[in-house]
Structures are given as structure tokens and as C-alpha cells.
Design a protein around this motif. Structure first.
Motif, PDB file in Angstrom:
ATOM      1  N   LEU A  64      -6.137  -4.445  -9.198  1.00 31.13           N
ATOM      2  CA  LEU A  64      -7.175  -3.580  -8.638  1.00 31.13           C
ATOM      3  C   LEU A  64      -7.241  -2.301  -9.463  1.00 31.13           C
ATOM      4  CD1 LEU A  64      -6.056  -3.941  -4.905  1.00 31.13           C
ATOM      5  CD2 LEU A  64      -7.977  -5.141  -6.017  1.00 31.13           C
ATOM      6  N   VAL A  66      -7.523   0.584  -8.370  1.00 31.93           N
ATOM      7  CA  VAL A  66      -6.686   1.606  -7.724  1.00 31.93           C
ATOM      8  C   VAL A  66      -5.215   1.478  -8.118  1.00 31.93           C
ATOM      9  CG1 VAL A  66      -8.145   2.140  -5.724  1.00 31.93           C
ATOM     10  CG2 VAL A  66      -6.593   0.182  -5.612  1.00 31.93           C
ATOM     11  N   GLN A  67      -4.786   0.253  -8.465  1.00 30.20           N
ATOM     12  CA  GLN A  67      -3.380   0.069  -8.901  1.00 30.20           C
ATOM     13  C   GLN A  67      -3.136   0.717 -10.257  1.00 30.20           C
ATOM     14  OE1 GLN A  67      -3.492  -4.396  -8.156  1.00 30.20           O
ATOM     15  NE2 GLN A  67      -1.328  -4.012  -7.862  1.00 30.20           N
ATOM     16  N   ASP A  69      -4.202   3.612 -11.147  1.00 31.93           N
ATOM     17  CA  ASP A  69      -4.254   5.077 -11.043  1.00 31.93           C
ATOM     18  C   ASP A  69      -3.044   5.688 -11.754  1.00 31.93           C
ATOM     19  OD1 ASP A  69      -4.950   7.648 -10.232  1.00 31.93           O
ATOM     20  OD2 ASP A  69      -3.777   7.475  -8.379  1.00 31.93           O
TER      21      ASP A  69
ATOM     22  N   TYR B   8      -7.003   0.894   1.771  1.00 41.81           N
ATOM     23  CA  TYR B   8      -5.929   0.929   0.787  1.00 41.81           C
ATOM     24  C   TYR B   8      -5.091   2.182   0.977  1.00 41.81           C
ATOM     25  CZ  TYR B   8      -3.812   1.558  -3.872  1.00 41.81           C
ATOM     26  OH  TYR B   8      -2.948   1.743  -4.924  1.00 41.81           O
ATOM     27  N   ASP B  51       0.198  -0.351  -0.912  1.00 41.85           N
ATOM     28  CA  ASP B  51       0.642  -0.528  -2.297  1.00 41.85           C
ATOM     29  C   ASP B  51       2.029   0.092  -2.479  1.00 41.85           C
ATOM     30  OD1 ASP B  51       0.976  -0.619  -5.030  1.00 41.85           O
ATOM     31  OD2 ASP B  51      -0.979   0.267  -5.516  1.00 41.85           O
TER      32      ASP B  51
END
Lengths: 166, 277
Positions: A64, A66-67, A69, B8, B51
Motif C-alpha cells: 500500500l 501508506v506502507q 510513508d 488504516y 500496520d
């Protein structure tokens, strides 16, 4: 809810608000318009979407945005410097390492990861390293030759300055 | 393919992750290399992802009290290149090098693989053979689950809905142990059509585990007993192979029929036993 990300791609810093479900490959292609990174199988099998995330080969259809970032990203567009091709790009050109070219960016990014760890890979090392990259033109033979050619080029350029001094 | 929308949250400590798991329908995101493909296919549709990629402590790999402790978020590549693993658990190095491909090994994690419990994943056989313990933490604190109790069926484990795997603890094998992982990979996915992990100890005991063969990875006690205290030679290898897979419901699918997979498993057990001779 959108999430803010900060990434460095090919040395340039970017900040964007993105949807959490946005895949990194779509961020690179659709938001940054870096379309050298391809979407092939979209199931992390074919390797056409391979980039470097913090220096490691990564299938960015399975990450993703966002991962990523805070990460450093290199895409195929970031390999050449000052208009000079990276030895792997030159090698694929010299050794006919591409036919349709669709798999090529991923092949080159994976091979670049290999050469960072193993500057003189054997044919077996190269074939093992490229296991996660498919060429539907089945041009594997010349792809392996290209990686061998690039490895030689890189090791020659590494010894060249010493020879000049002598 | 793009996953359905989800919330998220990126956390920096295990406690934050556990707190976030108290919401229904929340899943942990580590490397994402099992979860994201499942979400893209809508096989999994969590409302929220937590995450844990930013929790540095979960990536630790160390020796502690006679055990090798692998943090749950260590990637397959982290484990494959680690000297402690190469020295004490060479079959982990060998097995990790056969997972997926370079790119997958750079992101997939051991904890993710164990929690996902794919019937053809490599780590389950390796941790079973190594007699590992899975350390998990939830809102009620930590607990340790023996690998032999952990896998309960197809994609199912003893991990509670609000628990997270924090580490895998492996007793350091005594000097003289020999180990191997032998695998017949599905040519496209590289998942195991059959995988066999074996460790032979200097005291004459042998641990044997299979993956890819049944709904979940398992220890083969029949084959282990046939070899207990016996030298590893043609005679006893054949006895172990004949004793293997008793009372096991072998999977049949379009890649491998039940008789073919049974045959493959026995061939790979034989290869593995010769490798630790």
C-alpha cells in the motif's frame, strides 16, 4: 479517511494525501506519473512492478502507498544519471535483453538488487534471483546474458580509476 | 485490482496494536504479502488495518536463554541472511531461501506466514520440526503456544481474535544436530506442493514435519518413531518412509492428486533423511 504520506522517489520528495487502499504501484503511476513501473499480473507473481523500497527489490502491486510513508523509493526512471544509462540498461540494449519490453523495468530493478549484493553472480545466481520476474516473450536467455554483461561492466568501471593512476 | 475501502492505523508499539484489535473486524498488516492479495480478491474484507511495520522491536533476532528468538515482523530475507540462523538453524536459512522470490522474501514476515497458516506455506513445517514456541500477546497478557498445538486446520490457528504473534522461540539445537528442508515447489507460486523439514539430533531422535500435504502442517510421529534411536541408513529410512503419513488426510487438488501427493511426500521425506544422514 485519507492519510498523509511523505516519500522520496528517485531523489525527489513528495507529500500527498492518499486513500489507504491505494496501491504503491498506482501511486507511482497515476499520482506521480512515473509509468515506467508496469502492472502485469497484479498478483505479485510476475515482477513487472518491481521497484526498490529502501534499497530492496519490492513488488509494489502488493504494497500500500501508506506502507511506504517515510521510505526511499527508486523506480526504473531513477536508474540513469545525467542522461547516462545505468550499466544494466545499456546491457539490455547491447545483448537484446528485451523483446516487447513489458517485463524489462522489473527485470532491471530485480537485477540491480542482485548486483548490489553479488557483484559477480553465476548464471545460476542470476536465474535464481530472477525467479520472481516473468518474461512472456520467453527471452530469458538474453536477459541472463544482459545481467552478466552489466556485472562485467560494473566491475571494469570499479577497477578503471586504479589503472589510470598506474 | 484494488482492495475494498478500509480504515488504516499505523502503530509504534505492540500495546497500541492490541488496543486497536479490540475493534471488530480489524486485521494486522505486517508485510502484507498474504493479506493484500486476499483483500484484492475480496477473500478478506477487514474494516480496519493496523500496520505493525513500524514496530522496530518486532524485527529483533537474537539469542536468549538457550533459545533463538525471531521477532514476528522479521522478513524471510532478514532470517535467511542472519548469521545466528545460519549457524544454529541451517534448515531455516535453506527454507527461507525457497520462499516465493527475492521480492516476496524482502517483505513477507515469519509472523504473518504463521498467522495466515496457508496449508502450503514453508514456515509451519520448519517451526514444527524445530520444536518452536509461538509467543503471542493480547489484552490479557502474553502466552506461549507450542508450534505442535498452534496449527488447527486450513488457515486456522490457536491465535485469538485479539492476539498478535510477537516472536517465535526455538530451542537452540545441541551440537551435532543436522537439519534440512526439502521442497517441491508449485512452479508459478513457489508454494510447497510438498515440503519436508527434518532435524536429526546427536542423541538419535528425529523431528519430521510436512507442509503442503494436508489441511495444516504437521509432525509425522509415525515416521519419527520408526527412526528413534536407529541409525539413519537405507533400512531405517525405508522403514520411516513406510511409516509416514498414517492417518493423514492428504489433500488432492488440480495440481496434485491424492496418490501423487502421497508419493511426492514420501519421496521428499526420503531425500530429507538422506540429507541428514
Amino acid at each position: 479517511m485519507n492519510t498523509s504520506i511523505h516519500v522520496t522517489v528517485n531523489g525527489v520528495q513528495y507529500s500527498h494525501m492518499v486513500e489507504p487502499r491505494l496501491l504503491l504501484v498506482n501511486y507511482l503511476r497515476d499520482v506521480l506519473r512515473l509509468t515506467g513501473t508496469h502492472v502485469g499480473c497484479d498478483t505479485s507473481s510476475c515482477g513487472a512492478c518491481t521497484i526498490h523500497l529502501n534499497g530492496k527489490a519490492t513488488k509494489c502491486c502488493t504494497i500500500l502507498a501508506v506502507q511506504a510513508d517515510g521510505c526511499e523509493i527508486t523506480t526504473i526512471e531513477g536508474l540513469s544519471h545525467n542522461g547516462e544509462l545505468h550499466p544494466l540498461q545499456e546491457a539490455f540494449n547491447e545483448c537484446h535483453g528485451l523483446q516487447c519490453g513489458f517485463c524489462t523495468p522489473g527485470m532491471i530493478m530485480t537485477a540491480a538488487d542482485l548486483l548490489q549484493h553479488n557483484s559477480q553472480p553465476s548464471e545460476t545466481d542470476i536465474r535464481h534471483a530472477l525467479e520472481g520476474n516473468f518474461c512472456r516473450c520467453t527471452g530469458y536467455h538474453n536477459i541472463v546474458k544482459s545481467v552478466q554483461y552489466a556485472a562485467e561492466k560494473i566491475s571494469e568501471s570499479a577497477v578503471a580509476p586504479a589503472e589510470v593512476k598506474a | 485490482m484494488i482492495p475494498a475501502a478500509f480504515e488504516y492505523e499505523k502503530v509504534t508499539t505492540v500495546d497500541e496494536a492490541i488496543a486497536a484489535l479490540s475493534n471488530d473486524d480489524t486485521k494486522i498488516l505486517a508485510g502484507g504479502h498474504s493479506l493484500i492479495p486476499a483483500m484484492k480478491l475480496r477473500l478478506s474484507r477487514p474494516a480496519k488495518l493496523v500496520d505493525i511495520g513500524g514496530i522496530a522491536a518486532l524485527k529483533d533476532l537474537k539469542e536468549e536463554d538457550g533459545e533463538i528468538v525471531i521477532g514476528a515482523a522479521a522478513t524471510h530475507a532478514d532470517i535467511m541472511y542472519h548469521n545466528l540462523i545460519r549457524t544454529h538453524l541451517p534448515f531455516f536459512t535453506e527454507g527461507a531461501s525457497m520462499i516465493g522470490d527475492v521480492q516476496v522474501r524482502n517483505h513477507g514476515t515469519i509472523g504473518g506466514s504463521l498467522a495466515h497458516a496457508d496449508p502450503a506455506a514453508d514456515w509451519p513445517a520448519l517451526v514444527l520440526a524445530a520444536d518452536a514456541t509461538i509467543e503471542v500477546r493480547g489484552s490479557d497478557g502474553s502466552r506461549r503456544i507450542k508450534a505442535t498445538d498452534f496449527f488447527t486446520g486450513l488457515f486456522t490457528t490457536r491465535l485469538g481474535p485479539n492476539e498478535i504473534i510477537t516472536a517465535v522461540r526455538i530451542p537452540k539445537p545441541a551440537d551435532g544436530a543436522k537439519s534440512t528442508y526439502q521442497k517441491f515447489p508449485q512452479p508459478a507460486s513457489r508454494f510447497a506442493l510438498v515440503g519436508c523439514a527434518v532435524i536429526r539430533f546427536a542423541d538419535g531422535s528425529t523431528n519430521i514435519a510436512f507442509t503442503g500435504v494436508a489441511e495444516n502442517a504437521f509432525r509425522d510421529s509415525g515416521a519419527e518413531q520408526a527412526l528413534a534411536g536407529k541409525p539413519v541408513n537405507e533400512e531405517h529410512i525405508t522403514a520411516a518412509v513406510n511409516a509416514a503419513l498414517q492417518n493423514v488426510d492428504v489433500l488432492g487438488d488440480h495440481y496434485a492428486s491424492i496418490p501423487y501427493r502421497t508419493h511426492l511426500a514420501k519421496v521428499f521425506l526420503r531425500k530429507a533423511l538422506w540429507a541428514v544422514k
